[in-house]
Motif scaffolding. Structure first.
Motif, PDB file in Angstrom:
ATOM      1  N   GLN A   1       9.120   0.150  -9.283  1.00 61.20           N
ATOM      2  CA  GLN A   1       8.528   0.730  -8.069  1.00 61.20           C
ATOM      3  C   GLN A   1       9.595   1.402  -7.211  1.00 61.20           C
ATOM      4  N   ARG A   2      10.737   0.757  -7.056  1.00 59.72           N
ATOM      5  CA  ARG A   2      11.827   1.340  -6.256  1.00 59.72           C
ATOM      6  C   ARG A   2      12.291   2.665  -6.869  1.00 59.72           C
ATOM      7  N   ASN A   3      12.417   2.695  -8.194  1.00 59.64           N
ATOM      8  CA  ASN A   3      12.841   3.932  -8.862  1.00 59.64           C
ATOM      9  C   ASN A   3      11.813   5.041  -8.678  1.00 59.64           C
ATOM     10  N   PHE A   4      10.524   4.714  -8.789  1.00 56.04           N
ATOM     11  CA  PHE A   4       9.489   5.719  -8.574  1.00 56.04           C
ATOM     12  C   PHE A   4       9.529   6.242  -7.144  1.00 56.04           C
ATOM     13  N   ARG A   5       9.705   5.346  -6.194  1.00 55.89           N
ATOM     14  CA  ARG A   5       9.754   5.752  -4.788  1.00 55.89           C
ATOM     15  C   ARG A   5      10.950   6.651  -4.508  1.00 55.89           C
ATOM     16  N   ALA A   6      12.075   6.355  -5.130  1.00 55.23           N
ATOM     17  CA  ALA A   6      13.265   7.208  -4.973  1.00 55.23           C
ATOM     18  C   ALA A   6      13.016   8.572  -5.617  1.00 55.23           C
ATOM     19  N   PHE A   7      12.369   8.578  -6.780  1.00 53.54           N
ATOM     20  CA  PHE A   7      12.027   9.832  -7.463  1.00 53.54           C
ATOM     21  C   PHE A   7      11.093  10.668  -6.587  1.00 53.54           C
ATOM     22  N   ARG A   8      10.046  10.030  -6.024  1.00 54.43           N
ATOM     23  CA  ARG A   8       9.097  10.728  -5.154  1.00 54.43           C
ATOM     24  C   ARG A   8       9.808  11.293  -3.928  1.00 54.43           C
ATOM     25  N   ALA A   9      10.690  10.494  -3.321  1.00 55.26           N
ATOM     26  CA  ALA A   9      11.419  10.949  -2.134  1.00 55.26           C
ATOM     27  C   ALA A   9      12.296  12.155  -2.463  1.00 55.26           C
TER      28      ALA A   9
ATOM     29  N   ALA B   1       0.815  -1.215   0.000  1.00 52.29           N
ATOM     30  CA  ALA B   1       0.000   0.000   0.000  1.00 52.29           C
ATOM     31  C   ALA B   1       0.851   1.269   0.000  1.00 52.29           C
ATOM     32  N   THR B   2       2.113   1.146  -0.362  1.00 50.62           N
ATOM     33  CA  THR B   2       3.026   2.284  -0.295  1.00 50.62           C
ATOM     34  C   THR B   2       2.547   3.458  -1.142  1.00 50.62           C
ATOM     35  N   GLU B   3       2.268   3.203  -2.415  1.00 50.18           N
ATOM     36  CA  GLU B   3       1.893   4.316  -3.298  1.00 50.18           C
ATOM     37  C   GLU B   3       0.585   4.970  -2.869  1.00 50.18           C
ATOM     38  N   VAL B   4      -0.411   4.178  -2.513  1.00 48.15           N
ATOM     39  CA  VAL B   4      -1.685   4.759  -2.101  1.00 48.15           C
ATOM     40  C   VAL B   4      -1.536   5.523  -0.780  1.00 48.15           C
ATOM     41  N   MET B   5      -0.695   5.029   0.094  1.00 46.56           N
ATOM     42  CA  MET B   5      -0.468   5.723   1.369  1.00 46.56           C
ATOM     43  C   MET B   5       0.122   7.109   1.120  1.00 46.56           C
ATOM     44  N   HIS B   6       1.123   7.182   0.260  1.00 41.86           N
ATOM     45  CA  HIS B   6       1.766   8.469   0.000  1.00 41.86           C
ATOM     46  C   HIS B   6       0.936   9.383  -0.898  1.00 41.86           C
ATOM     47  N   ALA B   7       0.121   8.808  -1.752  1.00 43.63           N
ATOM     48  CA  ALA B   7      -0.660   9.624  -2.687  1.00 43.63           C
ATOM     49  C   ALA B   7      -1.891  10.249  -2.049  1.00 43.63           C
TER      50      ALA B   7
END
Length: 110
Positions: A82-90, A42-48
Motif C-alpha cells: 500500500q505504501r509503495n502504491f501511494r508513493a507511485f500515485r503521489a 479509506a485512503t485509496e477510495v478517497m483519492h480514487a
C-alpha cells in the motif's frame, strides 16, 4: 444525560485518523459510503473517487480522538505494498499523470 456514549465514525486517510461523525449525513453520495469505511483505511477510495475540491477538504476534517481509533486487530497498519502504491500515485500526481488513460494502450478498456 447518563446515557450511552455516542459512537464516533472514524476512518484513516493518508495515515491520519479523522472523525466523520458530523459529516456522514452531508456526504453528497450518501452516508452509506462513509459508514462502509468506519474504522477502516479509506485512503485509496478517497483519492480514487473524489475531486480536487473534496481532497482539499481533508485538512478541515477533525482528527479522531485517540480513544476512538480502533486497535490494529480491527484496522491493521498499512502494508509495504500500500505504501509503495501511494508513493507511485503521489509521483504521478506530481507530474500531472494520475487519472490520465490512453484508450489505445489500455487493454482493460476494451
Amino acid at each position: 444525560p447518563g446515557g450511552r456514549k455516542k459512537d464516533r465514525l472514524v476512518c484513516r486517510i493518508d495515515d491520519k485518523w479523522v472523525d466523520l461523525t458530523n459529516w456522514r449525513k452531508a456526504h453528497p453520495a450518501g452516508s452509506h459510503w462513509i459508514d462502509a469505511f468506519d474504522q477502516r483505511d479509506a485512503t485509496e477510495v478517497m483519492h480514487a473517487f473524489h475531486s480536487d475540491k473534496a481532497l482539499g477538504m481533508l485538512q478541515r476534517l477533525p482528527s479522531a480522538r485517540e480513544t476512538d481509533v480502533p486497535s490494529k486487530e480491527v484496522c491493521p497498519d498499512v502494508t509495504p505494498l500500500q505504501r509503495n502504491f501511494r508513493a507511485f500515485r503521489a509521483g504521478l500526481i506530481k507530474v500531472g499523470g494520475w487519472g490520465l488513460r490512453n484508450r489505445c494502450h489500455c487493454s482493460w478498456w476494451w
